[in-house]
Design a protein around this motif. Sequence first.
Motif, PDB file in Angstrom:
ATOM      1  N   ASN A  43      13.398  78.921  12.241  1.00 50.22           N
ATOM      2  CA  ASN A  43      12.589  77.930  12.956  1.00 50.22           C
ATOM      3  C   ASN A  43      11.750  77.099  11.986  1.00 50.22           C
ATOM      4  O   ASN A  43      11.690  75.863  12.079  1.00 50.22           O
ATOM      5  CB  ASN A  43      11.657  78.622  13.950  1.00 50.22           C
ATOM      6  CG  ASN A  43      12.306  78.813  15.302  1.00 50.22           C
ATOM      7  OD1 ASN A  43      13.511  78.663  15.458  1.00 50.22           O
ATOM      8  ND2 ASN A  43      11.519  79.166  16.300  1.00 50.22           N
ATOM      9  N   GLN A  44      11.086  77.783  11.061  1.00 52.67           N
ATOM     10  CA  GLN A  44      10.171  77.096  10.152  1.00 52.67           C
ATOM     11  C   GLN A  44      10.888  76.257   9.105  1.00 52.67           C
ATOM     12  O   GLN A  44      10.496  75.125   8.832  1.00 52.67           O
ATOM     13  CB  GLN A  44       9.270  78.113   9.461  1.00 52.67           C
ATOM     14  CG  GLN A  44       8.127  78.614  10.322  1.00 52.67           C
ATOM     15  CD  GLN A  44       7.054  79.295   9.501  1.00 52.67           C
ATOM     16  OE1 GLN A  44       7.325  80.218   8.748  1.00 52.67           O
ATOM     17  NE2 GLN A  44       5.827  78.845   9.640  1.00 52.67           N
ATOM     18  N   VAL A  45      11.907  76.808   8.493  1.00 58.96           N
ATOM     19  CA  VAL A  45      12.548  76.146   7.359  1.00 58.96           C
ATOM     20  C   VAL A  45      13.562  75.098   7.797  1.00 58.96           C
ATOM     21  O   VAL A  45      13.723  74.062   7.133  1.00 58.96           O
ATOM     22  CB  VAL A  45      13.216  77.184   6.437  1.00 58.96           C
ATOM     23  CG1 VAL A  45      13.931  76.510   5.277  1.00 58.96           C
ATOM     24  CG2 VAL A  45      12.179  78.165   5.897  1.00 58.96           C
ATOM     25  N   LEU A  46      14.246  75.314   8.927  1.00 55.60           N
ATOM     26  CA  LEU A  46      15.310  74.403   9.344  1.00 55.60           C
ATOM     27  C   LEU A  46      14.952  73.578  10.580  1.00 55.60           C
ATOM     28  O   LEU A  46      14.971  72.344  10.544  1.00 55.60           O
ATOM     29  CB  LEU A  46      16.592  75.200   9.610  1.00 55.60           C
ATOM     30  CG  LEU A  46      17.202  75.923   8.408  1.00 55.60           C
ATOM     31  CD1 LEU A  46      18.439  76.701   8.832  1.00 55.60           C
ATOM     32  CD2 LEU A  46      17.558  74.931   7.308  1.00 55.60           C
ATOM     33  N   LEU A  47      14.623  74.261  11.693  1.00 58.51           N
ATOM     34  CA  LEU A  47      14.399  73.529  12.942  1.00 58.51           C
ATOM     35  C   LEU A  47      13.164  72.643  12.881  1.00 58.51           C
ATOM     36  O   LEU A  47      13.166  71.524  13.414  1.00 58.51           O
ATOM     37  CB  LEU A  47      14.276  74.519  14.106  1.00 58.51           C
ATOM     38  CG  LEU A  47      15.556  75.240  14.520  1.00 58.51           C
ATOM     39  CD1 LEU A  47      15.291  76.155  15.713  1.00 58.51           C
ATOM     40  CD2 LEU A  47      16.653  74.241  14.871  1.00 58.51           C
ATOM     41  N   LEU A  48      12.113  73.128  12.245  1.00 61.77           N
ATOM     42  CA  LEU A  48      10.868  72.357  12.190  1.00 61.77           C
ATOM     43  C   LEU A  48      11.070  70.990  11.534  1.00 61.77           C
ATOM     44  O   LEU A  48      10.675  69.962  12.108  1.00 61.77           O
ATOM     45  CB  LEU A  48       9.805  73.178  11.449  1.00 61.77           C
ATOM     46  CG  LEU A  48       8.331  72.815  11.618  1.00 61.77           C
ATOM     47  CD1 LEU A  48       7.469  73.999  11.203  1.00 61.77           C
ATOM     48  CD2 LEU A  48       7.944  71.601  10.792  1.00 61.77           C
ATOM     49  N   PRO A  49      11.691  70.901  10.351  1.00 63.17           N
ATOM     50  CA  PRO A  49      11.934  69.573   9.760  1.00 63.17           C
ATOM     51  C   PRO A  49      12.857  68.700  10.605  1.00 63.17           C
ATOM     52  O   PRO A  49      12.666  67.477  10.673  1.00 63.17           O
ATOM     53  CB  PRO A  49      12.581  69.911   8.411  1.00 63.17           C
ATOM     54  CG  PRO A  49      12.116  71.280   8.089  1.00 63.17           C
ATOM     55  CD  PRO A  49      12.047  71.984   9.409  1.00 63.17           C
ATOM     56  N   VAL A  50      13.858  69.322  11.258  1.00 60.10           N
ATOM     57  CA  VAL A  50      14.787  68.536  12.083  1.00 60.10           C
ATOM     58  C   VAL A  50      14.058  67.913  13.274  1.00 60.10           C
ATOM     59  O   VAL A  50      14.232  66.724  13.583  1.00 60.10           O
ATOM     60  CB  VAL A  50      15.958  69.423  12.566  1.00 60.10           C
ATOM     61  CG1 VAL A  50      16.782  68.694  13.629  1.00 60.10           C
ATOM     62  CG2 VAL A  50      16.848  69.817  11.395  1.00 60.10           C
ATOM     63  N   VAL A  51      13.239  68.715  13.957  1.00 57.96           N
ATOM     64  CA  VAL A  51      12.471  68.206  15.105  1.00 57.96           C
ATOM     65  C   VAL A  51      11.507  67.115  14.654  1.00 57.96           C
ATOM     66  O   VAL A  51      11.365  66.077  15.316  1.00 57.96           O
ATOM     67  CB  VAL A  51      11.707  69.356  15.793  1.00 57.96           C
ATOM     68  CG1 VAL A  51      10.730  68.810  16.833  1.00 57.96           C
ATOM     69  CG2 VAL A  51      12.678  70.326  16.449  1.00 57.96           C
TER      70      VAL A  51
END
Length: 293
Positions: free
Chosen positions: A45-53
């Motif tokens: 969530n922190q490393v991948l999804l957060l930047p994408v969102v």
Amino acid sequence: MGIVVGVVLPLGLAFIMFSLGLGLTVSDFVRIVKQPFAFVVGAVNQVLLLPVVTFALVLAFGLGPELAIGFMILAFCPGGVTSNILSRLARGDVALSVSLTAVISLLSMITVPPLLALAMGFFSGGTAEPVSISGIAVQLFLLTTVPILLGLALRHFAPATTNRISPVIAHLANGLFVFIVGLALVANWSVFVENFPILAPSIISLLILLLGTGFAVARLSGLPVSQIKTISIETGVQNSTLGIAVAAMLSGQEAGFSIYALPAAVYGILMYVVAAPVIAWFRGLEATIKDKV
């Protein structure tokens, strides 16, 4: 202002990260090996999804290059001590929160520089200043990894001393956080006032999206309620002080607090406004969702 950015800001960040290290024990890292699934969900969530969102939101709001880069800097940062406190208030899994904050913070010297270079290239294009990945990595190592390890070592080898000084250190760290956020706002006050009509709704939207994304992913992963709450908070609450420091590394201390730091500074204030009702809801969540632990 150059002295503040070149001396006070890095020392303040190092002190805040040291205070984070004081709250860690070796068992926080051993726990990851014994119970890896919740940690992996939170880390993804922190490393991948957060930047994408964040990237999608920046494009949706049509932010200019400097503010867009500032948002992405914030998205690349790990959680901080605040996320641990909020997890405790929300009756979440504090041990998981501490583990996520610690490991992602330690890895930030590896993850942040290349992602920052990509963001600069995308939003600034041909006008982008070259990003020294190795230079920023070294600075992050000195300002985040080393202080965390020093705090961890002090806690391990001198627990009695750590217990005595931790409350004072925590209060000083909170004061430094307020001081740094305030300076970043004051230094860019005219830009802040001019862009507030778009900054406020975009940051509030980002906070709601991230908290919601973290909650949804954790719940779909079948985690217990306490861990769902923690992962939601860890996904939505970032280390805005580190974001301000990274912005200074990017622009150089001679530039003072640049516009890149503005989203992190505004976020550092608005996150409490958005998080407060969410935490209040989380505190009674066990009554509506059956905990699977």
